[in-house]
Design a protein around this motif. Structure first.
Motif, PDB file in Angstrom:
ATOM      1  N   SER A 148      -8.509   5.651  -3.109  1.00 20.67           N
ATOM      2  CA  SER A 148      -7.725   5.178  -4.260  1.00 20.67           C
ATOM      3  C   SER A 148      -7.777   6.187  -5.413  1.00 20.67           C
ATOM      4  O   SER A 148      -6.764   6.447  -6.060  1.00 20.67           O
ATOM      5  N   ASN A 149      -8.952   6.746  -5.643  1.00 24.85           N
ATOM      6  CA  ASN A 149      -9.104   7.682  -6.767  1.00 24.85           C
ATOM      7  C   ASN A 149      -8.287   8.950  -6.538  1.00 24.85           C
ATOM      8  O   ASN A 149      -7.717   9.511  -7.470  1.00 24.85           O
ATOM      9  N   PHE A 150      -8.181   9.397  -5.301  1.00 25.81           N
ATOM     10  CA  PHE A 150      -7.281  10.509  -4.972  1.00 25.81           C
ATOM     11  C   PHE A 150      -5.828  10.076  -5.182  1.00 25.81           C
ATOM     12  O   PHE A 150      -5.034  10.770  -5.802  1.00 25.81           O
ATOM     13  N   PHE A 151      -5.487   8.904  -4.642  1.00 27.74           N
ATOM     14  CA  PHE A 151      -4.087   8.460  -4.624  1.00 27.74           C
ATOM     15  C   PHE A 151      -3.525   8.291  -6.032  1.00 27.74           C
ATOM     16  O   PHE A 151      -2.425   8.764  -6.335  1.00 27.74           O
ATOM     17  N   LEU A 152      -4.289   7.614  -6.911  1.00 28.75           N
ATOM     18  CA  LEU A 152      -3.810   7.387  -8.282  1.00 28.75           C
ATOM     19  C   LEU A 152      -4.208   8.530  -9.219  1.00 28.75           C
ATOM     20  O   LEU A 152      -3.997   8.449 -10.418  1.00 28.75           O
ATOM     21  N   ARG A 153      -4.788   9.577  -8.632  1.00 32.75           N
ATOM     22  CA  ARG A 153      -5.177  10.749  -9.428  1.00 32.75           C
ATOM     23  C   ARG A 153      -6.114  10.323 -10.571  1.00 32.75           C
ATOM     24  O   ARG A 153      -6.004  10.790 -11.697  1.00 32.75           O
ATOM     25  N   VAL A 207       0.837  -1.205   0.000  1.00 30.28           N
ATOM     26  CA  VAL A 207       0.000   0.000   0.000  1.00 30.28           C
ATOM     27  C   VAL A 207       0.870   1.253   0.000  1.00 30.28           C
ATOM     28  O   VAL A 207       2.015   1.237   0.457  1.00 30.28           O
ATOM     29  N   ALA A 208       0.282   2.329  -0.510  1.00 33.04           N
ATOM     30  CA  ALA A 208       0.867   3.668  -0.367  1.00 33.04           C
ATOM     31  C   ALA A 208       2.199   3.831  -1.086  1.00 33.04           C
ATOM     32  O   ALA A 208       3.090   4.504  -0.592  1.00 33.04           O
ATOM     33  N   MET A 209       2.350   3.191  -2.239  1.00 33.46           N
ATOM     34  CA  MET A 209       3.555   3.392  -3.055  1.00 33.46           C
ATOM     35  C   MET A 209       3.220   4.413  -4.130  1.00 33.46           C
ATOM     36  O   MET A 209       2.665   4.085  -5.180  1.00 33.46           O
ATOM     37  N   ASP A 210       3.564   5.644  -3.851  1.00 32.07           N
ATOM     38  CA  ASP A 210       3.119   6.760  -4.696  1.00 32.07           C
ATOM     39  C   ASP A 210       4.049   6.943  -5.897  1.00 32.07           C
ATOM     40  O   ASP A 210       5.160   6.406  -5.926  1.00 32.07           O
ATOM     41  N   GLY A 211       3.587   7.698  -6.869  1.00 31.06           N
ATOM     42  CA  GLY A 211       4.455   8.091  -7.979  1.00 31.06           C
ATOM     43  C   GLY A 211       3.894   7.825  -9.361  1.00 31.06           C
ATOM     44  O   GLY A 211       4.465   8.282 -10.345  1.00 31.06           O
ATOM     45  N   TYR A 212       2.773   7.094  -9.436  1.00 30.78           N
ATOM     46  CA  TYR A 212       2.257   6.724 -10.760  1.00 30.78           C
ATOM     47  C   TYR A 212       0.744   6.877 -10.826  1.00 30.78           C
ATOM     48  O   TYR A 212       0.069   6.887  -9.810  1.00 30.78           O
ATOM     49  N   GLU A 213       0.259   6.922 -12.061  1.00 27.42           N
ATOM     50  CA  GLU A 213      -1.172   6.728 -12.283  1.00 27.42           C
ATOM     51  C   GLU A 213      -1.398   5.246 -12.618  1.00 27.42           C
ATOM     52  O   GLU A 213      -0.446   4.468 -12.717  1.00 27.42           O
ATOM     53  N   LEU A 214      -2.663   4.897 -12.817  1.00 25.42           N
ATOM     54  CA  LEU A 214      -3.067   3.485 -12.834  1.00 25.42           C
ATOM     55  C   LEU A 214      -2.158   2.517 -13.602  1.00 25.42           C
ATOM     56  O   LEU A 214      -1.614   1.583 -13.007  1.00 25.42           O
ATOM     57  N   ILE A 215      -2.004   2.709 -14.910  1.00 29.03           N
ATOM     58  CA  ILE A 215      -1.357   1.658 -15.710  1.00 29.03           C
ATOM     59  C   ILE A 215       0.123   1.509 -15.325  1.00 29.03           C
ATOM     60  O   ILE A 215       0.631   0.389 -15.190  1.00 29.03           O
TER      61      ILE A 215
END
Ligand code: GUN
Ligand code: FE
Length: 457
Positions: free
Chosen positions: A314-319, A103-111
């Motif tokens: 999730s929608n916030f996190f993955l923008r 969880v919480a590995m930021d830096g990317y959008e979905l794909i």
């Protein structure tokens, strides 16, 4: 220090073993849990009893719920939970078991997030021992977070999924779950043959659907259209129909994803139409996200009586985008909340309630159409009865109504209200505090069918 603070409620819970409650050592037919009760009844509507009683029969069903005085009777045992708040068990309509460890590995959008983190991590579930240990950890954490029912993705691995079902059964929770299916556009380590994917899914469905006293249900789980051939999705739809089982997948989460689906399926009118053609829009279908949706797509979902898992964190996190709650709820679709761990950062439906409200506020501030700002009572409904309806279980769970299973959570009020019980609060105020400040720390105990599945942490 934490132990000292919550010892009052904890100690009373520890002493409340139902089998030690009755007079002269007998097990009472009815046990009454006494505390403040918040009970959803309809979207945006709930009942509040400051001194309430939840009466639970020996079979784990609710026999009465109301003021303590009206519910208590001679011969019933009492568990004193004053200082606590009793709410229905929370329902997580969309969560990925294998992703709890990433969880919480930021830096990317979905794909890119899928390709850089998720698929690599899910590949480690090829080892059944690893998969079993992670599953055990996951279900323990769900119960500690006050979640009593969850709709879960495993990985593509058959044996890992079998072990996950084993731990789901031992956890005592209500679990809808399936092995992920994908036969293209996936790394070699996770890509399956079409026939092999269908056969493994069917075996698991036959082994597990309806087991655990009816608490476990199988969910056919084609991951999403980009990683599935039409043949695989049609096969999943056929099998779900044959067994009366559930279906789950992702829809309209990210604009890049939507464009990719248009390329992959040029003959479909829309992303939703791909699933309609595959026979995946059923009344037992849970579609995660549904952010980027045309009017025709919402109509298709409605015609199929399929449900939506709204996953705002999730929608916030993955923008991914800003879900239009007013539009989707207003169209009459069933809607629940999903943590979508690991794109969601916390395995907690408390966080989703807060983020659902916050996202609806962002939408209205951004001037994106009329948009409806969700009230805390709306979020409370989505997290309980709304989610139960998405899982086709609203007759059995989702609220504290007589005849339903006694699936409930005891919250320590000191962890939602900084003033503890010192300040009188209205029901509206308490719901608002729970929605915005509730967390695992506030969960003193979680029950399914009248049996404790967690004593909090
Ligand atoms: N779409 C396809 N797979 C996934 C996943 O694992 N998480 C999210 N958030 N979206 C997906
Ligand atoms: Fe997801």
């Amino acid at each position: 220090m934490q132990y000292v603070i919550i010892s009052g409620l904890k100690a009373r819970l520890a002493a409340s073993d139902r089998h030690a409650l009755g007079r002269s050592g007998t097990v009472p037919d009815v046990t009454v849990y006494r505390g403040s009760i918040l009970n959803p009844v309809a979207p945006g509507k709930f009942e509040y009893r400051e001194d309430g009683g939840l009466a639970v029969g020996r079979g784990g069903r609710i026999v009465r719920c109301g003021s303590f005085g009206s519910v208590h009777s001679r011969g019933s045992g009492t568990v004193d939970l004053r200082g606590g708040i009793i709410i229905p068990g929370l329902v997580d309509t969309h969560v990925h078991l294998p992703q709890y460890g990433m969880v919480a590995m930021d830096g990317y959008e979905l794909i890119d997030w899928l390709n850089n983190y998720t698929f690599k991590f899910e590949s480690t579930f090829e080892n059944p021992r690893v998969a079993g240990a992670r599953a055990r950890h996951f279900f323990t954490a769900l119960a500690e977070n006050g979640t009593t029912a969850a709709c879960v993705y495993s990985t593509v691995h058959e044996e890992a999924t079998r072990r996950a079902f084993g731990w789901a059964e031992r956890s005592g929770l209500r679990v809808w779950m399936g092995k992920v299916m994908m036969d293209r556009n996936s790394p070699d380590s996770l890509r399956e043959g079409t026939a092999e994917s269908l056969a493994a899914s069917e075996r698991l469905c036959r082994e597990w659907d309806g087991t655990g006293g009816g608490r476990l249900r199988y969910v056919f789980t084609p991951r999403f259209a980009p990683t599935c051939s039409m043949e695989l999705m049609k096969g999943a739809g056929r099998l779900a129909k044959k067994y009366g089982a559930f279906i789950q997948t992702h829809l309209g989460e990210n604009l890049g994803e939507v464009a990719w689906v248009r390329e992959l399926f040029p003959n479909a009118a829309s992303y939703t139409d791909v699933y309609r053609q595959a026979g995946l829009l059923t009344e037992r279908t849970v579609m995660a996200h549904c952010i980027h949706m045309g009017d025709g797509e919402i109509r298709m979902m409605k015609a199929g009586r399929s449900g939506v898992a709204h996953c705002p964190n999730s929608n916030f996190f993955l923008r991914s985008g800003i879900f239009d709650a007013g539009r989707i709820i207003g169209a009459g679709l069933k809607v629940g909340l999903g943590s979508d761990v690991g794109a969601g950062t916390v395995l907690s439906i408390f966080r989703e309630m807060a983020d659902a409200c916050m996202m609806s506020k962002v939408r209205s501030m951004a001037g994106r159409g009329p948009g409806r700002v969700l009230a805390p009572a709306d979020a409370f409904y989505l997290a309980t009865l709304g989610g139960a309806a998405v899982l086709g279980a609203e007759r059995d769970i989702g609220s504290l109504a007589p005849g339903k299973f006694a699936d409930f959570v005891v919250l320590d009020r000191r962890y939602v209200d900084p003033m503890g019980t010192e300040m009188p609060r209205s029901g509206e105020e308490l719901v608002s505090q729970i929605v915005y400040r509730g967390s695992r720390r506030a969960v003193a105990a979680t029950y399914v069918a009248g049996e404790p599945v967690s004593r909090g942490r």
